[in-house]
Structure formats: C-alpha cells, structure tokens
Design an enzyme around this catalytic site. Structure first.
Site, PDB file in Angstrom:
ATOM      1  N   ALA A  86      85.005  40.971  36.372  1.00  0.00           N
ATOM      2  CA  ALA A  86      85.145  39.542  36.704  1.00  0.00           C
ATOM      3  C   ALA A  86      84.114  39.048  37.715  1.00  0.00           C
ATOM      4  O   ALA A  86      83.962  37.836  37.884  1.00  0.00           O
ATOM      5  CB  ALA A  86      86.554  39.277  37.230  1.00  0.00           C
ATOM      6  N   ALA A  87      83.422  39.972  38.403  1.00  0.00           N
ATOM      7  CA  ALA A  87      82.449  39.522  39.405  1.00  0.00           C
ATOM      8  C   ALA A  87      81.035  39.434  38.841  1.00  0.00           C
ATOM      9  O   ALA A  87      80.093  39.127  39.564  1.00  0.00           O
ATOM     10  CB  ALA A  87      82.473  40.463  40.612  1.00  0.00           C
ATOM     11  N   GLY A  88      80.882  39.695  37.554  1.00  0.00           N
ATOM     12  CA  GLY A  88      79.550  39.743  36.947  1.00  0.00           C
ATOM     13  C   GLY A  88      79.042  38.383  36.504  1.00  0.00           C
ATOM     14  O   GLY A  88      79.688  37.344  36.711  1.00  0.00           O
ATOM     15  N   GLY A  89      77.882  38.420  35.862  1.00  0.00           N
ATOM     16  CA  GLY A  89      77.241  37.190  35.397  1.00  0.00           C
ATOM     17  C   GLY A  89      78.106  36.425  34.416  1.00  0.00           C
ATOM     18  O   GLY A  89      78.169  35.194  34.449  1.00  0.00           O
ATOM     19  N   ARG A 140      70.535  46.228  22.227  1.00  0.00           N
ATOM     20  CA  ARG A 140      71.893  46.358  22.749  1.00  0.00           C
ATOM     21  C   ARG A 140      72.318  47.825  22.729  1.00  0.00           C
ATOM     22  O   ARG A 140      73.055  48.282  23.596  1.00  0.00           O
ATOM     23  CB  ARG A 140      72.863  45.492  21.933  1.00  0.00           C
ATOM     24  CG  ARG A 140      72.662  43.991  22.140  1.00  0.00           C
ATOM     25  CD  ARG A 140      73.543  43.218  21.186  1.00  0.00           C
ATOM     26  NE  ARG A 140      73.386  41.772  21.278  1.00  0.00           N
ATOM     27  CZ  ARG A 140      72.449  41.068  20.643  1.00  0.00           C
ATOM     28  NH1 ARG A 140      71.548  41.687  19.906  1.00  0.00           N
ATOM     29  NH2 ARG A 140      72.415  39.755  20.750  1.00  0.00           N
ATOM     30  N   SER A 177      81.681  43.631  26.085  1.00  0.00           N
ATOM     31  CA  SER A 177      80.645  44.589  26.522  1.00  0.00           C
ATOM     32  C   SER A 177      79.861  45.129  25.339  1.00  0.00           C
ATOM     33  O   SER A 177      80.430  45.555  24.331  1.00  0.00           O
ATOM     34  CB  SER A 177      81.288  45.761  27.263  1.00  0.00           C
ATOM     35  OG  SER A 177      82.282  45.321  28.150  1.00  0.00           O
ATOM     36  N   ASN A 178      78.541  45.141  25.497  1.00  0.00           N
ATOM     37  CA  ASN A 178      77.648  45.624  24.432  1.00  0.00           C
ATOM     38  C   ASN A 178      77.411  47.124  24.499  1.00  0.00           C
ATOM     39  O   ASN A 178      77.542  47.714  25.565  1.00  0.00           O
ATOM     40  CB  ASN A 178      76.300  44.898  24.560  1.00  0.00           C
ATOM     41  CG  ASN A 178      76.276  43.617  23.756  1.00  0.00           C
ATOM     42  OD1 ASN A 178      76.763  43.568  22.634  1.00  0.00           O
ATOM     43  ND2 ASN A 178      75.706  42.571  24.335  1.00  0.00           N
ATOM     44  N   ASP A 200      77.719  34.128  18.728  1.00  0.00           N
ATOM     45  CA  ASP A 200      76.885  33.961  17.529  1.00  0.00           C
ATOM     46  C   ASP A 200      77.280  32.686  16.782  1.00  0.00           C
ATOM     47  O   ASP A 200      76.422  31.962  16.257  1.00  0.00           O
ATOM     48  CB  ASP A 200      77.034  35.184  16.615  1.00  0.00           C
ATOM     49  CG  ASP A 200      76.646  36.466  17.330  1.00  0.00           C
ATOM     50  OD1 ASP A 200      75.606  36.468  18.012  1.00  0.00           O
ATOM     51  OD2 ASP A 200      77.391  37.457  17.231  1.00  0.00           O
ATOM     52  N   HIS A 227      77.459  42.291  15.875  1.00  0.00           N
ATOM     53  CA  HIS A 227      76.831  41.541  16.961  1.00  0.00           C
ATOM     54  C   HIS A 227      75.574  42.256  17.459  1.00  0.00           C
ATOM     55  O   HIS A 227      75.534  42.760  18.577  1.00  0.00           O
ATOM     56  CB  HIS A 227      77.827  41.314  18.104  1.00  0.00           C
ATOM     57  CG  HIS A 227      77.209  40.582  19.255  1.00  0.00           C
ATOM     58  ND1 HIS A 227      76.807  39.262  19.175  1.00  0.00           N
ATOM     59  CD2 HIS A 227      76.866  40.988  20.499  1.00  0.00           C
ATOM     60  CE1 HIS A 227      76.268  38.893  20.308  1.00  0.00           C
ATOM     61  NE2 HIS A 227      76.275  39.919  21.139  1.00  0.00           N
ATOM     62  N   MET A 261      77.817  32.565  27.166  1.00  0.00           N
ATOM     63  CA  MET A 261      78.781  33.610  26.784  1.00  0.00           C
ATOM     64  C   MET A 261      80.153  33.331  27.384  1.00  0.00           C
ATOM     65  O   MET A 261      81.177  33.500  26.730  1.00  0.00           O
ATOM     66  CB  MET A 261      78.268  34.991  27.224  1.00  0.00           C
ATOM     67  CG  MET A 261      79.199  36.127  26.846  1.00  0.00           C
ATOM     68  SD  MET A 261      79.427  36.235  25.052  1.00  0.00           S
ATOM     69  CE  MET A 261      81.205  36.137  24.915  1.00  0.00           C
TER      70      MET A 261
HETATM   71  N1  LIG Z   1      79.547  39.991  23.087  1.00  0.00           N
HETATM   72  C1  LIG Z   1      78.599  39.153  23.436  1.00  0.00           C
HETATM   73  O1  LIG Z   1      78.310  38.190  22.708  1.00  0.00           O
HETATM   74  C2  LIG Z   1      77.877  39.322  24.731  1.00  0.00           C
HETATM   75  C3  LIG Z   1      77.115  38.257  25.251  1.00  0.00           C
HETATM   76  C4  LIG Z   1      76.484  38.423  26.475  1.00  0.00           C
HETATM   77  C5  LIG Z   1      76.582  39.629  27.164  1.00  0.00           C
HETATM   78  N2  LIG Z   1      77.313  40.642  26.636  1.00  0.00           N
HETATM   79  C6  LIG Z   1      77.478  41.914  27.346  1.00  0.00           C
HETATM   80  O2  LIG Z   1      78.423  41.752  28.403  1.00  0.00           O
HETATM   81  C7  LIG Z   1      78.188  42.742  29.416  1.00  0.00           C
HETATM   82  C8  LIG Z   1      78.184  42.114  30.792  1.00  0.00           C
HETATM   83  O3  LIG Z   1      77.095  41.235  30.936  1.00  0.00           O
HETATM   84  P1  LIG Z   1      76.839  40.477  32.340  1.00  0.00           P
HETATM   85  O4  LIG Z   1      75.645  39.629  32.151  1.00  0.00           O
HETATM   86  O5  LIG Z   1      78.105  39.866  32.847  1.00  0.00           O
HETATM   87  O6  LIG Z   1      76.460  41.725  33.282  1.00  0.00           O
HETATM   88  P2  LIG Z   1      76.558  41.802  34.871  1.00  0.00           P
HETATM   89  O7  LIG Z   1      75.821  43.038  35.280  1.00  0.00           O
HETATM   90  O8  LIG Z   1      76.150  40.509  35.471  1.00  0.00           O
HETATM   91  O9  LIG Z   1      78.104  41.970  35.131  1.00  0.00           O
HETATM   92  C9  LIG Z   1      78.805  43.109  34.741  1.00  0.00           C
HETATM   93  C10 LIG Z   1      79.941  43.340  35.696  1.00  0.00           C
HETATM   94  O10 LIG Z   1      80.645  44.500  35.274  1.00  0.00           O
HETATM   95  C11 LIG Z   1      81.027  45.197  36.428  1.00  0.00           C
HETATM   96  N3  LIG Z   1      81.353  46.574  36.127  1.00  0.00           N
HETATM   97  C12 LIG Z   1      80.517  47.626  35.947  1.00  0.00           C
HETATM   98  N4  LIG Z   1      81.236  48.746  35.731  1.00  0.00           N
HETATM   99  C13 LIG Z   1      82.534  48.373  35.758  1.00  0.00           C
HETATM  100  C14 LIG Z   1      83.749  49.080  35.608  1.00  0.00           C
HETATM  101  N5  LIG Z   1      83.780  50.390  35.381  1.00  0.00           N
HETATM  102  N6  LIG Z   1      84.901  48.392  35.717  1.00  0.00           N
HETATM  103  C15 LIG Z   1      84.877  47.046  35.930  1.00  0.00           C
HETATM  104  N7  LIG Z   1      83.766  46.339  36.094  1.00  0.00           N
HETATM  105  C16 LIG Z   1      82.614  47.007  36.011  1.00  0.00           C
HETATM  106  C17 LIG Z   1      79.846  45.048  37.386  1.00  0.00           C
HETATM  107  O11 LIG Z   1      80.231  45.344  38.717  1.00  0.00           O
HETATM  108  C18 LIG Z   1      79.478  43.606  37.153  1.00  0.00           C
HETATM  109  O12 LIG Z   1      80.152  42.760  38.047  1.00  0.00           O
HETATM  110  C19 LIG Z   1      76.887  43.415  29.009  1.00  0.00           C
HETATM  111  O13 LIG Z   1      77.154  44.623  28.372  1.00  0.00           O
HETATM  112  C20 LIG Z   1      76.247  42.432  28.045  1.00  0.00           C
HETATM  113  O14 LIG Z   1      75.345  43.042  27.172  1.00  0.00           O
HETATM  114  C21 LIG Z   1      77.956  40.510  25.442  1.00  0.00           C
HETATM  115  O1  LIG Z   2      71.575  39.735  23.869  1.00  0.00           O
HETATM  116  C1  LIG Z   2      72.275  40.365  24.658  1.00  0.00           C
HETATM  117  O2  LIG Z   2      71.957  41.487  25.085  1.00  0.00           O
HETATM  118  C2  LIG Z   2      73.537  39.756  25.171  1.00  0.00           C
HETATM  119  C3  LIG Z   2      74.423  39.232  24.100  1.00  0.00           C
HETATM  120  O3  LIG Z   2      74.781  40.192  23.170  1.00  0.00           O
HETATM  121  C4  LIG Z   2      73.896  37.986  23.442  1.00  0.00           C
HETATM  122  O4  LIG Z   2      73.967  37.876  22.220  1.00  0.00           O
HETATM  123  O5  LIG Z   2      73.434  37.084  24.170  1.00  0.00           O
END
Ligand SMILES: NC(=O)c1ccc[n+]([C@@H]2O[C@H](COP(=O)([O-])OP(=O)(O)OC[C@H]3O[C@@H](n4cnc5c(N)ncnc54)[C@H](O)[C@@H]3O)[C@@H](O)[C@H]2O)c1
Ligand SMILES: O=C(O)C[C@H](O)C(=O)O
Length: 353
Positions: free
Chosen positions: A49-52, A127, A158-159, A190, A217, A268
């Site tokens: 929850a603290a991530g991007g 990915r 998560s990817n 998507d 994806h 996202m």
């Molecule tokens: N499905 C989709 O369409 C899609 C789209 C965008 C991003 N993503 C994926 O989502 C994921 C997160 O992206 P983001 O930009 O938020 O990354 P980020 O690095 O900004 O945030 C990830 C967060 O996960 C936390 N984290 C790491 N390990 C953890 C654990 N064991 N338990 C709980 N939290 C943990 C980190 O501390 C961080 O706050 C990536 O794998 C990214 O590729 C998927």
């Molecule tokens: O492209 C990525 O790595 C993040 C995510 O899966 C996306 O589609 O934006």
C-alpha cells in the site's frame, strides 16, 4: 509522577500522531471515539500500500462507499500512508500494518485483498525479468491469505501477472483453500488503455467505448479484440496495426517515459479501483457486472486466460467465450497462447519444484 497506561498512550499519540492508525494503538483510538464503527460495507486490504500504485489506490479506495474497513499493509512506510489517508472524511476506517509480523492481522476478516506489492520494470526490462523477486513476494502474501482470509477475493496486480496468478493458485492448492472463482489477475489497465486509444482514433468519448482485451498481461499476450468494439465500428488495416501495437506496448510506453523511476502507477491505481469496485458490486449481489480478468479458464486449452467474466457473490462466476474472431485476431491468439503457456508453466513450477 505515575502515569496511567491511558495517559502514556495519549502522550505517545500526541508525540507520534502517525502511530494513531497503526495496529498496536487501535485500542487508544477506540477509547477516544464515541462511535463504535461497524458501518455496513466490505473489508478490503491492500498489500504493497505504500508503493507507487499502492498509495493512489489506497486513496481512491478510501473514497469508495462500498468499503467500510481499509487495511494498508507494506514492509515500509505504512504508518505515514495510513496516517495521511485516515484523515480523509469518507466512511472507511483505515488501519495500517507494517512488516511481516503484522501480515496476519492485516488479512484477518478481509473480503477483498488487492496485491500491488513487488518491484516495477525499468527501461529495457520485460515483465518476466521481475519474476525472480516478485514470485517470492506473491508466494508469501498468498500463504498469508490462505491462512487468514481463505474466502477473500484476490485481485493480483504484481507482475508478471501471467506467472504470478498461477503461483497464487498453486499456493492456495497446497493450502487446500483454492477456489478458482476468487483469484483474479488484474488486466483492467489494458482495457482502460484500449478504450482510451480506440476512442482517440474514433473521435469518441472513452467512457462510451468498450474494447474486450483477452489473453494475458504482457506484450503479444495482450490481445485487443477490435472486431468486437462497442459501439460497433470498423477500422482500416493501418488503424488496427497502430492500435494493437499501442495497446500491447502501453506499459513500455510509460516505463520509457518514466526513464527508470518506475512503471504505470496512477492509471494503474485508477484501473485497479475500477476493477475492485466491480468485484465489490458483484459481492453485493449486483446483476450484470462484467469485466475482463486473467482467471482459471476453459476458453482455450490453457489453464489460465483473460476474457470477460461475470462477477458475483463468489467471484468470477461465469467466464465468457472469446466470441467470433477475425483472421488478424486468430493469428494474434496463436502468438499469445504460445507465450502464455511458458509463463504459466514457469509460475506453476516455481511452487511445485
Ligand atoms: N497488472 C498491471 O496491469 C500492472 C500495472 C502496473 C504495475 N504493475 C506491477 O505492480 C507492481 C508494483 O508496482 P509499483 O509501481 O507500485 O512499485 P513500487 O516499487 O512503487 O511499490 C511496490 C510496493 O511493494 C512493497 N513491497 C515489496 N515487498 C513487499 C512485501 N513482501 N509485502 C508487502 N509489500 C511489499 C514495497 O515496499 C513498495 O511499497 C510491480 O510488479 C509492477 O510491475 C502491474
Ligand atoms: O509495464 C509494466 O511493467 C507495468 C504494467 O504491467 C503496465 O502494463 O503498465
């Protein structure tokens, strides 16, 4: 001077106000509140929850009237994000949980768990390059879900989604809690992108456009079905080529624009909230809630595939067929299935090995 426990807690809370929402001080919060809570609604946890993605996702879920309790879990910075979001004057009660020792408390009693935990891509990466780190993270979090909220709906972000969903399924199978209807890989971004790019080409409002995106994806596994766009329309071969490439590479477009600082987070979070809201409306019993998701499937010979699904009280209650495809889409489907098969196998073997 001797201080009562309550006075000590009040002074601590004054000095460290962000602790107020954290799990170990919830007793104090309850003591200071006249209302006892218990508003109707669903309990939702966000892991990462603290991530991007996690932060804007948490903010938007706090505004969702279907949510009564919002648990924010991360291995870093959960107290700050929780304190910040808990001040929003919307209905959901927010609680923060920091690190592995608090994972079980974060998950207990949840109806919906959304997982954006894990590392994002940098330019030049696929990915699948995230697999080595994110596979272990997803396994640990899903073990917690199996133990503490085995009936929760899981939205996995998560990817690489094409592998993390099979990983989650194997973890749940091992624990004896697997219900394929409750495990959904989030491919909503998507669809959101496809609606936007198609609307641009057609000169329409994107809110009026519905593009089914099937497969998976990642790259060629993302298969927009432009022949099934609503409202019905036609495209030139050049438009089909442009749109298919742009939808398949939308993630890379953002990764490159962010130049090493991450991947899509804001769009996202928007897409995740749109999908989570659909899951909650399904849980509530609303009729006709249909979205695309990567789920256990018999639509093709692969064990997982993204198509439209109907969301109901028990999750993805109906998985829809692909519908009629044109020649371009049939070729795309074969390419998608080849890559998907490898990614699914990789996820399954990670747990079975
Ligand atoms: N499905 C989709 O369409 C899609 C789209 C965008 C991003 N993503 C994926 O989502 C994921 C997160 O992206 P983001 O930009 O938020 O990354 P980020 O690095 O900004 O945030 C990830 C967060 O996960 C936390 N984290 C790491 N390990 C953890 C654990 N064991 N338990 C709980 N939290 C943990 C980190 O501390 C961080 O706050 C990536 O794998 C990214 O590729 C998927
Ligand atoms: O492209 C990525 O790595 C993040 C995510 O899966 C996306 O589609 O934006």
């Amino acid at each position: 001077m001797e201080y009562s426990n309550q006075r000590i807690a009040r002074i601590t809370a004054h000095l460290y106000p962000s602790n107020l929402q954290m799990e170990d001080s919830s007793g104090l919060r309850q003591a200071m509140c006249r209302a006892k809570g218990g508003a109707p609604g669903f309990k939702v946890a966000i892991l990462g929850a603290a991530g991007g993605i996690g932060q804007p996702l948490a903010m938007l879920m706090k505004t969702n009237p279907l949510v009564s309790v919002l648990h924010l879990y991360d291995v870093v910075n959960a107290p700050g994000v929780t304190a910040d979001i808990s001040h929003m004057d919307t209905g959901a009660v927010v609680r923060g949980f920091l690190g592995q020792p608090q994972l079980e408390s974060a998950l207990t009693g949840m109806d919906l768990v959304i997982i954006p935990a894990g590392v994002p891509r940098k330019p030049g990466m696929t990915r699948d390059d995230l697999f080595n780190i994110n596979a272990g993270i997803v396994r640990t979090l899903c073990e917690g879900i199996a133990k503490c909220c085995p009936n929760a709906i899981v939205n996995l972000i998560s990817n690489p989604v094409n592998s993390t969903v099979p990983i989650a399924a194997e973890v749940f199978k091992k624990a004896g809690t697997y219900d394929p209807k409750r495990l959904l890989g989030v491919t909503m971004l998507d669809v959101v992108r496809a609606n936007t790019f198609v609307a641009e080409v057609l000169g329409l409002d994107p809110r009026e456009v519905d593009v089914p995106v099937v497969g998976g994806h990642a790259g060629v596994t993302i298969l927009p079905l432009l022949s099934q766009v609503k409202p019905p329309c036609s495209f030139t071969p050049q438009e089909i080529e442009y749109l298919t490439n742009r939808i398949q590479n939308g993630g890379t477009e953002v990764v490159e624009a962010k130049a090493g600082t991450g991947s899509a987070t804001l769009s996202m979070a928007y897409a995740a909230v749109k999908f989570a809201d659909a899951c909650l409306r399904g849980l509530r019993g609303d009729a006709g809630v249909v979205e695309c998701a990567f789920v256990a499937s018999q639509v093709t010979e692969l064990p997982f595939f993204a198509t439209k699904v109907r969301l109901g009280r028990t999750g993805a209650e109906e998985v829809f067929q692909l519908g009629p495809l044109n020649e371009y889409e049939r070729i795309g489907l074969e390419k998608a299935k080849k890559e998907l098969a490898e990614s699914i196998h990789k996820g399954v073997s990670f747990i079975k090995k």
